[in-house]
Design a protein around this motif. Structure first.
Motif, PDB file in Angstrom:
ATOM      1  N   VAL A   6       5.961  -7.057  15.537  1.00  0.00           N
ATOM      2  CA  VAL A   6       6.264  -6.101  14.468  1.00  0.00           C
ATOM      3  C   VAL A   6       5.207  -5.001  14.380  1.00  0.00           C
ATOM      4  O   VAL A   6       5.255  -4.166  13.469  1.00  0.00           O
ATOM      5  CB  VAL A   6       6.377  -6.822  13.113  1.00  0.00           C
ATOM      6  N   GLY A   7       4.241  -5.008  15.287  1.00  0.00           N
ATOM      7  CA  GLY A   7       3.224  -3.965  15.280  1.00  0.00           C
ATOM      8  C   GLY A   7       2.330  -4.045  14.054  1.00  0.00           C
ATOM      9  O   GLY A   7       1.807  -5.115  13.711  1.00  0.00           O
ATOM     10  N   LEU A   8       2.167  -2.926  13.384  1.00  0.00           N
ATOM     11  CA  LEU A   8       1.280  -2.850  12.224  1.00  0.00           C
ATOM     12  C   LEU A   8       2.017  -3.056  10.902  1.00  0.00           C
ATOM     13  O   LEU A   8       1.468  -2.744   9.836  1.00  0.00           O
ATOM     14  CB  LEU A   8       0.561  -1.491  12.208  1.00  0.00           C
ATOM     15  N   ASP A   9       3.218  -3.593  10.957  1.00  0.00           N
ATOM     16  CA  ASP A   9       3.992  -3.770   9.730  1.00  0.00           C
ATOM     17  C   ASP A   9       3.297  -4.721   8.748  1.00  0.00           C
ATOM     18  O   ASP A   9       3.356  -4.526   7.529  1.00  0.00           O
ATOM     19  CB  ASP A   9       5.394  -4.303  10.059  1.00  0.00           C
ATOM     20  N   ASN A  10       2.677  -5.769   9.273  1.00  0.00           N
ATOM     21  CA  ASN A  10       1.986  -6.695   8.379  1.00  0.00           C
ATOM     22  C   ASN A  10       0.837  -6.011   7.643  1.00  0.00           C
ATOM     23  O   ASN A  10       0.600  -6.275   6.451  1.00  0.00           O
ATOM     24  CB  ASN A  10       1.444  -7.889   9.181  1.00  0.00           C
ATOM     25  N   TYR A  11       0.137  -5.136   8.340  1.00  0.00           N
ATOM     26  CA  TYR A  11      -0.978  -4.431   7.704  1.00  0.00           C
ATOM     27  C   TYR A  11      -0.481  -3.416   6.684  1.00  0.00           C
ATOM     28  O   TYR A  11      -1.080  -3.236   5.621  1.00  0.00           O
ATOM     29  CB  TYR A  11      -1.848  -3.746   8.764  1.00  0.00           C
ATOM     30  N   SER A  12       0.594  -2.737   7.017  1.00  0.00           N
ATOM     31  CA  SER A  12       1.142  -1.765   6.054  1.00  0.00           C
ATOM     32  C   SER A  12       1.703  -2.459   4.825  1.00  0.00           C
ATOM     33  O   SER A  12       1.654  -1.912   3.716  1.00  0.00           O
ATOM     34  CB  SER A  12       2.228  -0.928   6.738  1.00  0.00           C
ATOM     35  N   ALA A  13       2.217  -3.685   4.999  1.00  0.00           N
ATOM     36  CA  ALA A  13       2.721  -4.432   3.847  1.00  0.00           C
ATOM     37  C   ALA A  13       1.598  -4.826   2.898  1.00  0.00           C
ATOM     38  O   ALA A  13       1.812  -4.945   1.692  1.00  0.00           O
ATOM     39  CB  ALA A  13       3.479  -5.673   4.321  1.00  0.00           C
ATOM     40  N   LEU A  14       0.389  -5.024   3.434  1.00  0.00           N
ATOM     41  CA  LEU A  14      -0.737  -5.379   2.575  1.00  0.00           C
ATOM     42  C   LEU A  14      -1.060  -4.268   1.579  1.00  0.00           C
ATOM     43  O   LEU A  14      -1.516  -4.543   0.461  1.00  0.00           O
ATOM     44  CB  LEU A  14      -1.985  -5.665   3.431  1.00  0.00           C
ATOM     45  N   VAL A  15      -0.843  -3.034   1.999  1.00  0.00           N
ATOM     46  CA  VAL A  15      -1.198  -1.898   1.143  1.00  0.00           C
ATOM     47  C   VAL A  15      -0.388  -1.899  -0.141  1.00  0.00           C
ATOM     48  O   VAL A  15      -0.889  -1.544  -1.223  1.00  0.00           O
ATOM     49  CB  VAL A  15      -1.013  -0.577   1.912  1.00  0.00           C
ATOM     50  N   THR A  16       0.854  -2.331  -0.078  1.00  0.00           N
ATOM     51  CA  THR A  16       1.731  -2.316  -1.253  1.00  0.00           C
ATOM     52  C   THR A  16       1.932  -3.703  -1.858  1.00  0.00           C
ATOM     53  O   THR A  16       2.743  -3.855  -2.766  1.00  0.00           O
ATOM     54  CB  THR A  16       3.099  -1.732  -0.859  1.00  0.00           C
ATOM     55  N   ASP A  17       1.208  -4.702  -1.364  1.00  0.00           N
ATOM     56  CA  ASP A  17       1.360  -6.076  -1.855  1.00  0.00           C
ATOM     57  C   ASP A  17       0.549  -6.241  -3.139  1.00  0.00           C
ATOM     58  O   ASP A  17      -0.681  -6.260  -3.121  1.00  0.00           O
ATOM     59  CB  ASP A  17       0.889  -7.062  -0.787  1.00  0.00           C
ATOM     60  N   GLU A  18       1.234  -6.370  -4.266  1.00  0.00           N
ATOM     61  CA  GLU A  18       0.549  -6.510  -5.549  1.00  0.00           C
ATOM     62  C   GLU A  18      -0.190  -7.839  -5.659  1.00  0.00           C
ATOM     63  O   GLU A  18      -1.258  -7.912  -6.280  1.00  0.00           O
ATOM     64  CB  GLU A  18       1.560  -6.374  -6.693  1.00  0.00           C
ATOM     65  N   ASP A  19       0.352  -8.885  -5.058  1.00  0.00           N
ATOM     66  CA  ASP A  19      -0.334 -10.179  -5.097  1.00  0.00           C
ATOM     67  C   ASP A  19      -1.644 -10.135  -4.317  1.00  0.00           C
ATOM     68  O   ASP A  19      -2.649 -10.710  -4.742  1.00  0.00           O
ATOM     69  CB  ASP A  19       0.580 -11.267  -4.525  1.00  0.00           C
ATOM     70  N   PHE A  20      -1.628  -9.447  -3.185  1.00  0.00           N
ATOM     71  CA  PHE A  20      -2.860  -9.304  -2.416  1.00  0.00           C
ATOM     72  C   PHE A  20      -3.882  -8.474  -3.183  1.00  0.00           C
ATOM     73  O   PHE A  20      -5.081  -8.794  -3.199  1.00  0.00           O
ATOM     74  CB  PHE A  20      -2.565  -8.656  -1.062  1.00  0.00           C
ATOM     75  N   ALA A  21      -3.427  -7.407  -3.833  1.00  0.00           N
ATOM     76  CA  ALA A  21      -4.336  -6.586  -4.640  1.00  0.00           C
ATOM     77  C   ALA A  21      -4.942  -7.402  -5.780  1.00  0.00           C
ATOM     78  O   ALA A  21      -6.135  -7.267  -6.091  1.00  0.00           O
ATOM     79  CB  ALA A  21      -3.591  -5.373  -5.191  1.00  0.00           C
ATOM     80  N   ALA A  22      -4.133  -8.272  -6.390  1.00  0.00           N
ATOM     81  CA  ALA A  22      -4.654  -9.126  -7.458  1.00  0.00           C
ATOM     82  C   ALA A  22      -5.688 -10.109  -6.906  1.00  0.00           C
ATOM     83  O   ALA A  22      -6.711 -10.378  -7.545  1.00  0.00           O
ATOM     84  CB  ALA A  22      -3.518  -9.877  -8.129  1.00  0.00           C
ATOM     85  N   ALA A  23      -5.439 -10.651  -5.703  1.00  0.00           N
ATOM     86  CA  ALA A  23      -6.392 -11.571  -5.095  1.00  0.00           C
ATOM     87  C   ALA A  23      -7.711 -10.863  -4.791  1.00  0.00           C
ATOM     88  O   ALA A  23      -8.799 -11.450  -4.968  1.00  0.00           O
ATOM     89  CB  ALA A  23      -5.802 -12.161  -3.815  1.00  0.00           C
ATOM     90  N   VAL A  24      -7.627  -9.614  -4.330  1.00  0.00           N
ATOM     91  CA  VAL A  24      -8.845  -8.838  -4.087  1.00  0.00           C
ATOM     92  C   VAL A  24      -9.611  -8.617  -5.392  1.00  0.00           C
ATOM     93  O   VAL A  24     -10.850  -8.741  -5.432  1.00  0.00           O
ATOM     94  CB  VAL A  24      -8.497  -7.490  -3.429  1.00  0.00           C
ATOM     95  N   MET A  25      -8.886  -8.330  -6.471  1.00  0.00           N
ATOM     96  CA  MET A  25      -9.535  -8.109  -7.756  1.00  0.00           C
ATOM     97  C   MET A  25     -10.211  -9.391  -8.255  1.00  0.00           C
ATOM     98  O   MET A  25     -11.353  -9.368  -8.729  1.00  0.00           O
ATOM     99  CB  MET A  25      -8.519  -7.622  -8.786  1.00  0.00           C
ATOM    100  N   HIS A  26      -9.525 -10.532  -8.131  1.00  0.00           N
ATOM    101  CA  HIS A  26     -10.116 -11.802  -8.570  1.00  0.00           C
ATOM    102  C   HIS A  26     -11.347 -12.146  -7.747  1.00  0.00           C
ATOM    103  O   HIS A  26     -12.349 -12.637  -8.288  1.00  0.00           O
ATOM    104  CB  HIS A  26      -9.078 -12.920  -8.448  1.00  0.00           C
TER     105      HIS A  26
END
Length: 313
Positions: A71-91
Motif C-alpha cells: 500500500v506504499g505510504l498509505d499507513n503513514y498518511s493514515a497516521l496524520v488523520t488518526d485521532e486515536d494516534f494523536a490522543a496516544a501521542v498527547m497522553h
C-alpha cells in the motif's frame, strides 16, 4: 682463552619489517573480530533484521494470515488523520512531562543525600537501587493494590486522616499521574546511581576552597558541584525521555489504556493495532513514527547541549 664473537642476526629490509608488522596486525584484528563475531551476529539479528522487516511491513497491509498487500505510504498518511494516534501521542507527552522532571530531580536529591560518609551507607544505597531491578509488571500489580479506590492502602490512609478518598487509576484526571509515580518509584534509582557516580568525581579540594572562601553549602553546590553535573543531567534527561516515550508495561499491567483511553500511550496503541486488531502494517508504521519522534528529540537535545558547550556524549 679466546672468545668467539657473537653473531648478529641479519638485518631485514624495511619492506620485510612492514610486511611482518602488517601480518601481526592482521592476526590481532582477526582474533578480535572472531571473539566479538558471535555477539555481533546476535545483536544484528535481533535489531537490524527486525528493523528492516518492520519497515517493509509498514508499506503493506497484512493481518498475519493472508497475502500481504503493498500500500506504499498509505499507513503513514493514515497516521496524520488518526485521532486515536494523536490522543496516544498527547497522553505520552503528558506522562513524559510528569515523569522526566520528577525522576531527574528525585535522583539528584537522593544522590546528594547518599553522597556522605555515614554508617550503613552501603545498605542505604543498595535499598535505593532495589526497585530498579524489580520487574515493572510486579511494580504495576503492587501499585494497583496500593491505589485501589475501594480497599487500597493510600485511600485507607486518607480516610484515617479525614480526607476524601480518590479514584486514582479509575479517574481520568489522576490515572496518568499515578502511573508516573509508579515509574518514579522504579526508575529514580537509575538517575540516583548516575548522579552519585558523578558527585564522587567532584574535586574535594574545590569544595574545601569554596568553604574557606565563605560560601554556604547551597553556594558551593550551585557554583562548584552543579557545573560538573550538567552533562550528566543532559544524559539522564535524554535517557529518561526515551524510556518515557516507550512506556508500555505499567499501562498494560494496570489500566490497559483506561479509563476511557486516558492512559493509552504510543507503544500501547502500537501493541493494540498490531496484536489485538492484527493490523501489522499499520502497527509497524506507528513503530517507525515512534522511532522518528525519539530520534528528533534526541538530536534536538544533543545539538542544544553542544551549542551551550555541555556535551553529554
Amino acid at each position: 682463552m679466546t672468545t668467539r664473537p657473537l653473531l648478529k642476526p641479519p638485518l631485514r629490509s624495511p619492506g620485510v619489517q612492514r610486511a611482518q608488522r602488517s601480518r601481526r596486525r592482521f592476526r590481532d584484528d582477526l582474533s578480535g573480530w572472531l571473539f566479538v563475531a558471535p555477539a555481533s551476529i546476535l545483536v544484528l539479528g535481533l535489531s537490524f533484521f527486525p528493523a528492516v522487516w518492520s519497515f517493509i511491513l509498514s508499506l503493506q497491509e497484512w493481518n498475519g494470515f493472508s497475502e500481504p498487500e503493498f500500500v506504499g505510504l498509505d499507513n503513514y498518511s493514515a497516521l496524520v488523520t488518526d485521532e486515536d494516534f494523536a490522543a496516544a501521542v498527547m497522553h505520552t507527552g503528558i506522562y513524559t512531562a510528569l515523569f522526566v522532571p520528577m525522576s531527574v530531580l528525585a535522583g539528584l536529591f537522593l544522590a546528594v543525600a547518599l553522597n556522605r560518609k555515614i554508617r550503613f551507607i552501603g545498605l542505604y544505597r543498595t535499598a535505593i537501587f532495589v526497585p530498579f531491578v524489580a520487574s515493572a509488571a510486579a511494580t504495576g500489580i503492587l501499585s494497583t493494590y496500593l491505589f485501589n479506590p475501594q480497599f487500597g492502602l493510600v485511600n485507607n490512609v486518607l480516610r484515617v486522616l479525614g480526607l476524601p478518598a480518590q479514584g486514582w487509576l479509575e479517574d481520568q484526571t489522576q490515572a496518568m499521574f499515578v502511573i508516573a509515580l509508579m515509574s518514579l518509584w522504579g526508575q529514580a534509582a537509575f538517575t540516583t546511581v548516575i548522579y552519585l557516580a558523578a558527585l564522587q568525581d567532584v574535586s574535594p579540594e574545590l569544595l574545601e576552597a569554596s568553604r574557606l572562601d565563605g560560601a554556604t553549602p547551597w553556594q558551593s553546590f550551585w557554583n562548584v558541584v552543579w557545573p560538573s553535573l550538567r552533562p550528566v543531567t543532559i544524559f539522564v534527561t535524554i535517557w529518561q525521555t526515551i524510556g518515557a516515550i516507550q512506556l508500555f508495561d505499567l499501562v498494560y499491567t494496570t489500566t490497559r489504556g483506561g479509563p476511557l483511553d486516558s492512559t493509552k500511550t504510543i507503544v500501547y496503541y502500537l501493541w493494540e493495532q498490531a496484536f489485538r486488531r492484527l493490523e501489522f502494517g499499520y502497527g509497524s508504521a506507528v513503530a517507525y513514527a515512534l522511532f522518528a519522534l525519539t530520534l528528533v528529540i534526541t538530536i534536538g537535545v544533543v545539538l542544544y547541549s553542544r551549542r551551550r558547550g555541555q556535551d553529554a556524549f
